[in-house]
Design a protein around this motif. Structure first.
Motif, mmCIF file in Angstrom:
data_model
loop_
_atom_site.group_PDB
_atom_site.id
_atom_site.type_symbol
_atom_site.label_atom_id
_atom_site.label_comp_id
_atom_site.label_asym_id
_atom_site.label_seq_id
_atom_site.Cartn_x
_atom_site.Cartn_y
_atom_site.Cartn_z
ATOM 1 N N LYS A 1 0.506 -1.238 -0.156
ATOM 2 C CA LYS A 1 -0.211 -0.290 -0.111
ATOM 3 C C LYS A 1 0.838 1.926 -0.084
ATOM 4 O O LYS A 1 -0.066 2.477 -0.402
ATOM 5 C CB LYS A 1 -0.629 0.270 1.394
ATOM 6 C CG LYS A 1 -2.088 -1.211 0.703
ATOM 7 C CD LYS A 1 -2.675 -1.228 2.297
ATOM 8 C CE LYS A 1 -3.572 -2.354 2.499
ATOM 9 N NZ LYS A 1 -5.179 -2.051 3.635
ATOM 10 N N LEU A 2 2.134 1.350 0.193
ATOM 11 C CA LEU A 2 2.781 2.587 0.003
ATOM 12 C C LEU A 2 3.888 2.494 -0.318
ATOM 13 O O LEU A 2 4.402 1.557 -1.262
ATOM 14 C CB LEU A 2 3.313 2.184 1.853
ATOM 15 C CG LEU A 2 3.226 2.025 2.911
ATOM 16 C CD1 LEU A 2 4.382 2.311 3.824
ATOM 17 C CD2 LEU A 2 2.099 3.325 3.038
ATOM 18 N N ASN A 3 3.874 3.889 -1.423
ATOM 19 C CA ASN A 3 5.174 3.836 -2.417
ATOM 20 C C ASN A 3 6.608 4.202 -1.934
ATOM 21 O O ASN A 3 6.552 4.229 -0.774
ATOM 22 C CB ASN A 3 4.764 5.066 -3.346
ATOM 23 C CG ASN A 3 4.383 6.309 -2.232
ATOM 24 O OD1 ASN A 3 5.835 6.842 -1.352
ATOM 25 N ND2 ASN A 3 3.955 7.553 -2.916
ATOM 26 N N LEU A 4 7.577 4.387 -3.008
ATOM 27 C CA LEU A 4 9.096 4.543 -2.225
ATOM 28 C C LEU A 4 9.189 5.006 -1.147
ATOM 29 O O LEU A 4 10.153 5.094 -0.591
ATOM 30 C CB LEU A 4 9.718 4.983 -3.761
ATOM 31 C CG LEU A 4 10.196 3.516 -4.137
ATOM 32 C CD1 LEU A 4 10.458 3.437 -5.796
ATOM 33 C CD2 LEU A 4 10.776 2.540 -3.953
ATOM 34 N N THR A 5 8.704 6.618 -1.607
ATOM 35 C CA THR A 5 8.191 7.890 -0.485
ATOM 36 C C THR A 5 7.995 7.523 0.863
ATOM 37 O O THR A 5 9.177 7.583 1.806
ATOM 38 C CB THR A 5 8.505 9.138 -1.086
ATOM 39 O OG1 THR A 5 8.942 9.562 -2.436
ATOM 40 C CG2 THR A 5 8.013 10.332 -0.274
ATOM 41 N N GLU A 6 6.632 6.693 0.460
ATOM 42 C CA GLU A 6 6.576 6.305 1.811
ATOM 43 C C GLU A 6 7.347 5.538 2.640
ATOM 44 O O GLU A 6 7.730 5.762 3.551
ATOM 45 C CB GLU A 6 5.406 5.837 1.850
ATOM 46 C CG GLU A 6 3.801 7.223 1.426
ATOM 47 C CD GLU A 6 3.389 6.663 0.948
ATOM 48 O OE1 GLU A 6 1.991 8.005 0.926
ATOM 49 O OE2 GLU A 6 2.911 5.919 0.438
ATOM 50 N N LEU A 7 7.825 4.522 2.005
ATOM 51 C CA LEU A 7 8.825 3.183 2.550
ATOM 52 C C LEU A 7 10.149 3.745 3.314
ATOM 53 O O LEU A 7 10.487 3.880 4.200
ATOM 54 C CB LEU A 7 9.024 2.479 1.877
ATOM 55 C CG LEU A 7 8.308 1.465 1.289
ATOM 56 C CD1 LEU A 7 8.495 0.672 0.219
ATOM 57 C CD2 LEU A 7 7.261 0.287 2.011
ATOM 58 N N ALA A 8 10.577 5.192 2.604
ATOM 59 C CA ALA A 8 11.908 5.886 3.112
ATOM 60 C C ALA A 8 11.950 6.503 4.541
ATOM 61 O O ALA A 8 12.866 6.729 5.051
ATOM 62 C CB ALA A 8 12.487 6.468 2.030
ATOM 63 N N LEU A 9 10.170 6.564 4.502
ATOM 64 C CA LEU A 9 10.125 7.242 5.686
ATOM 65 C C LEU A 9 9.961 6.791 7.014
ATOM 66 O O LEU A 9 9.410 6.946 8.079
ATOM 67 C CB LEU A 9 8.755 8.310 5.445
ATOM 68 C CG LEU A 9 8.396 9.714 4.629
ATOM 69 C CD1 LEU A 9 7.616 10.322 3.871
ATOM 70 C CD2 LEU A 9 9.644 10.394 4.894
#
Length: 337
Positions: free
Chosen positions: A134-142
């Protein structure tokens, strides 16, 4: 391959380093996003006591698996977007034996005691990986910086109905706000830069206090003169280290995340007189999964935390600008593709 390297205080450059090869229990990840936080800024400025130079930055990372080592479990596939914990644990020191590997005596965090992942490729043990559909790459990096804040809330044993003062609204402080709110606490955010309060409120902080000469009185007014149940210090400044002990209520808890930049002198009678619990908080334990679940609930948009997105070539200039204008930046996201 390209890497962002800090070669000395206030000196950053994009350099060329050797491509890694995955060991049998590692995956090779093509790095896609890397978040830069306040600790990276301190490394750039020469204020991080645990860093030696040259040092490749990067511990808030998301990328895509491009190769599997021979011993990687079948659950992982090439093409999967992942994030990962950037810490090490020896398994044999007192912390590890006590089940608190986050505080391993010999821990080496990427981008701090060892080179980080602000590179094109990085090899990581598969046991450190996390993913989400459910999370995109930017969200995973956060996920990583929020996990550090969630761990601080756990260390403070924050409970529903308590009042928590979070000192500092940088990336980790915002994670502590979210962690405390997720536990049902009322949160007061404190920072010297009121530009950061919109983010704090978006994450659930009920009140915001500017860190000026009147801050103590305003905190006391908001807590009926008692002080907060828990103070989480996410700055690392001498003043906030002292104020945390001074402002917390009698029999309260103080949690320190920020590394002090210099020795701190205390009025130690407050430790005894108030019978305080004074706790350190380092890295995180199992909070990656908690933060991923928190992000997946979509109670707020994690992307609002990003002040600017840049390619790796723009990172040296962005760090210098952040150092010159700290109030304008909360999180820089480096895009590698």
């Amino acid at each position: 391959m390209k890497a962002l390297t800090i070669t000395g205080p206030s000196v950053a450059q994009v350099s060329q380093i050797r491509e890694p090869k995955p060991a049998h229990d590692e995956v090779l990840i093509r790095v896609q996003r890397v978040g830069l936080c306040g600790s990276d800024l301190n490394t750039f400025l020469g204020k991080n006591p645990m860093v030696t130079y040259p040092r490749v930055l990067g511990h808030e990372v998301a990328g895509t698996i491009v190769e599997l080592g021979s011993g990687v479990e079948a659950d992982w596939r090439v093409g999967t977007d992942v994030t990962f914990t950037p810490y090490t644990a020896c398994g044999g020191c007192p912390s590890c034996r006590a089940g608190r590997r986050n505080a391993c005596r010999d821990n080496k965090t990427m981008g701090v005691q060892r080179d980080g992942a602000l590179t094109e490729l990085v090899a990581v043990p598969y046991q450190k990986l996390f993913t989400s559909r459910k999370l995109n790459l930017t969200e995973l990096a956060l996920v990583e910086p929020f996990s550090v804040g969630f761990h601080a809330a756990a260390r403070g044993r924050v409970e529903a109905g308590e009042t928590v003062l979070v000192m500092g609204c940088g990336g980790v402080g915002l994670g502590a706000i979210a962690g405390a709110v997720s536990r049902g606490a009322r949160v007061i955010a404190l920072d010297t830069q009121d530009e950061k309060f919109a983010l704090a409120r978006a994450l659930g902080a009920r009140e915001a206090v500017l860190g000026d000469a009147d801050a103590r009185q305003r905190v006391m007014d908001l807590t009926n003169g008692d002080g907060p149940d828990v103070v989480i210090e996410a700055v690392g400044a001498t003043a906030t280290y002292r104020n945390a002990v001074d402002w917390v209520k009698f029999c309260g808890r103080v949690v320190y995340i920020g590394y002090g930049k210099e020795p701190v002198s205390y009025e130690t009678r407050l430790f005894v007189m108030k019978e305080l619990d004074i706790l350190g908080s380092r890295n995180c334990l199992n909070e990656f999964s908690d933060v991923i679940a928190f992000f997946e609930r979509r109670t707020f948009d994690p992307n609002i935390l990003i002040s600017r997105s840049i390619p790796i070539e723009g990172a040296p200039e962005a760090l210098a600008d952040w150092a010159a204008h700290p109030g304008r930046t909360s999180k820089i996201m480096v895009s590698m593709s």
